[in-house]
Design an enzyme around this catalytic site. Structure first.
Site, PDB file in Angstrom:
ATOM      1  N   ILE A  32       3.861  64.044 -30.615  1.00 42.77           N
ATOM      2  CA  ILE A  32       2.740  65.186 -30.797  1.00 42.77           C
ATOM      3  C   ILE A  32       3.080  66.598 -30.232  1.00 42.77           C
ATOM      4  O   ILE A  32       2.486  67.437 -30.340  1.00 42.77           O
ATOM      5  CB  ILE A  32       1.271  64.521 -30.327  1.00 42.77           C
ATOM      6  CG1 ILE A  32       1.375  64.145 -28.618  1.00 42.77           C
ATOM      7  CG2 ILE A  32       0.721  63.432 -31.081  1.00 42.77           C
ATOM      8  CD1 ILE A  32       0.053  64.120 -28.131  1.00 42.77           C
ATOM      9  N   HIS A 101      10.019  53.641 -24.151  1.00 36.92           N
ATOM     10  CA  HIS A 101      10.205  54.491 -25.540  1.00 36.92           C
ATOM     11  C   HIS A 101      11.640  55.219 -25.780  1.00 36.92           C
ATOM     12  O   HIS A 101      12.295  55.842 -24.771  1.00 36.92           O
ATOM     13  CB  HIS A 101       9.286  55.410 -25.840  1.00 36.92           C
ATOM     14  CG  HIS A 101       8.852  56.552 -24.660  1.00 36.92           C
ATOM     15  ND1 HIS A 101       8.404  56.228 -23.355  1.00 36.92           N
ATOM     16  CD2 HIS A 101       9.043  58.040 -24.723  1.00 36.92           C
ATOM     17  CE1 HIS A 101       8.148  57.381 -22.911  1.00 36.92           C
ATOM     18  NE2 HIS A 101       8.607  58.435 -23.568  1.00 36.92           N
TER      19      HIS A 101
END
Length: 113
Positions: A32, A101
């Site tokens: 994002i 991640h």
């Protein structure tokens, strides 16, 4: 919302995300706050805090995350021009979300590190 749980909430579909890939082991979606034209995150579908929590029972997840990252680089046509794969581990590395991640960055010339 607690940043520690943002990825879990994406997996539970409580937070919308632009999911690019998902299988039984991992989910990938666009970041994002992209740092490059292509900025994709790949996460395991089960909680692992960071690289320090990789052990004999879960070590196969890393190879699958890398495999999916390479696949996504090819799908996004950055595999020939070049891309960067980053895994941050803990605060001093810049890990903001305590959930393992991979960042895939590409689509432009990246600064040398």
């Amino acid at each position: 919302m607690n940043k520690k749980n943002i990825f879990e909430n994406i997996l539970k579909k409580k937070i919308p995300a632009n999911i690019l890939y998902q299988d039984k082991k991992v989910t990938a979606f666009t970041d994002i706050s992209p740092k490059a034209p292509v900025h994709i995150l790949v996460i395991p579908n089960f909680f692992i805090k960071n690289l320090n929590e990789i052990n004999k029972k879960n070590l196969n997840i890393l190879s699958h995350m890398m495999y999916v990252s390479i696949k996504l680089a090819k799908i996004n046509n950055i595999h020939e021009s070049g891309y960067r794969i980053i895994i941050n581990c803990n605060k001093n590395s810049g890990q903001e979300i305590q959930y393992l991640h991979i960042h895939i960055l590409g689509g432009k010339k990246l600064k040398k590190i």
